[in-house]
Design an enzyme around this catalytic site. Structure first.
Site, PDB file in Angstrom:
ATOM      1  N   ASP A 194      -3.353   2.524  -5.909  1.00 21.75           N
ATOM      2  CA  ASP A 194      -2.217   2.638  -4.986  1.00 21.75           C
ATOM      3  C   ASP A 194      -2.014   1.428  -4.083  1.00 21.75           C
ATOM      4  OD1 ASP A 194      -4.376   2.939  -3.318  1.00 21.75           O
ATOM      5  OD2 ASP A 194      -3.470   4.537  -2.149  1.00 21.75           O
ATOM      6  N   GLU A 195      -2.584   0.290  -4.436  1.00 18.80           N
ATOM      7  CA  GLU A 195      -2.341  -0.897  -3.611  1.00 18.80           C
ATOM      8  C   GLU A 195      -2.371  -2.152  -4.467  1.00 18.80           C
ATOM      9  OE1 GLU A 195      -5.530  -2.125  -0.937  1.00 18.80           O
ATOM     10  OE2 GLU A 195      -6.825  -0.678  -1.936  1.00 18.80           O
ATOM     11  N   ASP A 210       0.854  -1.188   0.000  1.00 17.05           N
ATOM     12  CA  ASP A 210       0.000   0.000   0.000  1.00 17.05           C
ATOM     13  C   ASP A 210       0.889   1.236   0.000  1.00 17.05           C
ATOM     14  OD1 ASP A 210      -3.204   0.293   1.335  1.00 17.05           O
ATOM     15  OD2 ASP A 210      -1.964   2.013   0.799  1.00 17.05           O
TER      16      ASP A 210
END
Length: 419
Positions: free
Chosen positions: A110-111, A15
Site C-alpha cells: 500500500d505504499e 501511502d
DNA sequence: TCTGGGGTCCTAGGACCC
DNA sequence: TCTGGGGTCCTAGGACCC
C-alpha cells in the site's frame, strides 16, 4: 559517510489511506462510516491488520491482538482479510503511478516511492503533479491516498504520514533538518521500541537532539546504524535500502511460510502435515520466481512463546518440493522436543541462485522432469484451488483423512489472513 | 494486551582455510 | 609445545517494517 543530500532530487512517497479497510468498503459499502477491524474474527488468535478511522477512535490499531480489539469495541465489524483483493488494487495503483514516472517502486502493498526528478516540464511543479496523481489514483481505484514530497525517501515518507489523511505535503529543499528537528526520534523509519529507549536513556528524544550529535559519537555507540542515523537526522537517505535508487529492486532474498495453530499441538502427524503444506507453498513460490534455494530453515514457537530456528544448507540449490519437504522434516525431528506443545511452525528458504545447481545437471534429467511435473501442478492449483491436487508426497494416512473430511484442518483453507 | 505473516538487515560466534 | 590474523561461509537470534 551518509550520502550527501541532493537538492535537485524530487521524491514522492504515496501511502494509501486505511488501505485494507477502504478496499473492503468497496466490496461492502455498508461498512462505510463504521468501526471496522480487518484481520479475523474477534475471538481468533491473531492481530489487527488494519482498523478503520472510526475503530481507531476506540484505541484500536494494527498489530493489536484481535481479542483486545474486541474488548475495546465489541460492536466493531470484524472481517477476515482478502489478500487477492489487496493485490489487485495495489496493482491498479501501480499502473497509475507508471503514468507519472518511469521510476516507481512499491515499497509494500500500500505504499510506493516515485522518483519525480525531471518531470516538471511534463507534469508541472511538484505540488501540481501531486494533485494530478492524487486525482488519478482516486479516479482509477476509488481510493484515497496521501502524498509526501521531498528530496529524499526518508523525508517524503515522514511527510506523507503527516499529510494523512487524503492530503499532500511538500517539504521544500533545504528545510529538511528544520522540518524534522521537533519530531520524536521514533518517527525515523528503523527506530523502533528498542532503539527509541536506548536513545531516551541517553537523553535524546527529538530528531533535533540527534542531529546535534557528532557522527563519530553515534557510530561508537551504535555502529553502522549510528552512522546511518546521523544522516537520517538531517533528512538524508543513509544506510542500506534507503540509499538505493528508486525502482532498483531485486529478487527476493528469502521466501517463507508459517502457520499459527488455533490450538497448540504436539501431534506429530499434524505438525508434519502442516510443515509439508508450508514447504510446498514455499517451493511453488520459488518456481514462480524461477529461483533455487540452498538453505532451508525450520521455525518452531512453543506454547510459552519461546522461538527457535534451525537451518540446513544443501550441497546444491533446489526448488523441488521433495527436497525442501524432506529437509524441513528432518530438522523437525532432529530439533523438536517431542511432547512439547507448539503454537507455530514455519519453513523458510534462502541462499538463492537463479540457476540449477551443478549437481543437478548430472542427475540425468530427474530434476528437470520433476520441475515440469510440479509446474503443471501449480497451474492446476491456480485453476481449481489448493486442494485440487495432492501429490501425496507428505501426508501420513491419518491426517490425510481429516484433510479430506475437513479442509479447514489445512492452514491454506482457513479464512484468508491478511498480509 | 496472551501476542499474525511475510519480509529485510544486522550482529556475533564458530568452523575452516591460507 | 598454549598459539596470529584475515577472509568467508554458516548458523541463530533479534530489531524493525507493513
Amino acid at each position: 559517510m551518509a550520502a550527501p543530500s541532493n537538492p535537485s532530487r524530487t521524491v514522492f512517497h504515496l501511502d494509501m489511506d486505511a488501505f485494507f479497510v477502504s478496499v473492503e468498503e468497496i466490496f461492502d459499502p455498508s461498512l462505510k462510516g463504521r468501526p471496522v477491524v480487518v484481520g479475523g474474527e474477534s475471538h481468533e488468535r491473531g492481530v489487527v491488520s488494519a482498523a478503520s478511522y472510526e475503530a481507531r477512535k476506540f484505541g484500536i490499531h494494527s498489530a493489536m491482538p484481535l481479542r483486545t480489539a474486541y474488548q475495546r469495541c465489541p460492536h466493531a465489524t470484524f472481517v477476515p482479510g482478502h489478500p487477492e483483493r489487496y493485490r489487485e488494487y495495489s496493482g491498479r495503483v501501480f499502473e497509475v503511478l507508471g503514468k507519472f514516472s518511469p521510476k516507481v517502486e512499491m515499497a509494500s502493498i500500500d505504499e510506493a516511492y516515485l522518483d519525480m526528478t525531471g518531470t516538471a516540464r511534463l507534469l508541472g511543479p511538484p505540488m501540481l503533479a501531486a494533485h494530478k496523481l492524487h486525482e488519478e489514483v482516486k479516479r482509477a481505484t476509488g481510493l484515497n491516498c496521501s502524498i509526501g514530497i521531498a528530496t529524499s525517501r526518508l523525508v517524503a515518507k515522514i511527510a506523507s504520514d503527516q499529510a494523512k489523511r487524503n492530503g499532500i505535503l511538500w517539504v521544500q529543499p533545504g528545510v529538511e533538518a528544520r522540518y524534522l528537528a521537533p519530531m520524536e526520534v521514533h518517527r525515523i523509519p528503523g527506530v523502533g521500541k528498542v532503539m527509541e529507549s536506548n536513545l531516551h536513556s541517553m537523553g535524546i528524544r527529538r530528531i533535533g537532539d540527534l542531529a546535534a550529535l557528532e557522527e563519530s559519537f553515534l557510530e561508537s555507540k551504535f555502529g553502522k546504524w549510528g552512522l546511518a542515523l546521523a544522516g537520517k537526522a538531517e533528512g538524508r537517505d543513509a544506510g542500506g535500502w534507503f540509499d538505493a535508487e528508486i525502482a532498483d529492486r531485486s529478487d527476493p532474498k528469502s521466501i517463507s511460510h508459517e502457520h499459527t495453530f488455533n490450538e497448540d499441538t504436539a501431534d506429530p502427524d499434524r505438525l508434519e502435515a502442516t510443515l509439508t503444506h508450508l514447504a510446498e507453498k514455499v517451493c511453488r513460490r520459488l518456481r514462480e520466481h524461477q529461483l533455487y534455494a540452498r538453505t532451508v530453515q525450520l521455525k518452531l514457537r512453543y506454547t510459552d512463546f519461546s522461538t527457535m530456528t534451525r537451518a540446513h544448507t544443501l550441497p546444491a540449490p533446489t526448488q523441488l518440493d521433495m527436497d525442501i519437504v524432506e529437509h524441513s522434516r528432518r530438522l523437525l525431528h532432529a530439533n523438536w522436543q517431542r511432547g512439547r506443545t507448539i503454537r507455530l511452525i514455519g519453513v523458510h528458504a534462502s541462499g538463492f541462485t537463479a540457476e540449477v545447481g551443478q549437481l543437478d545437471l548430472l542427475d540425468g534429467g530427474r530434476t528437470e522432469r520433476w520441475r515440469k511435473a510440479l509446474e503443471a501442478t501449480d497451474k492446476l492449483r491456480d485453476k481449481f484451488g489448493e486442494s485440487a491436487v495432492a501429490l501425496g508426497s507428505g501426508m501420513s494416512g491419518r491426517f490425510r483423512e481429516r484433510v479430506h473430511e475437513n479442509p479447514a484442518a489445512l492452514p491454506g483453507k482457513e479464512p484468508a489472513k491478511p498480509i
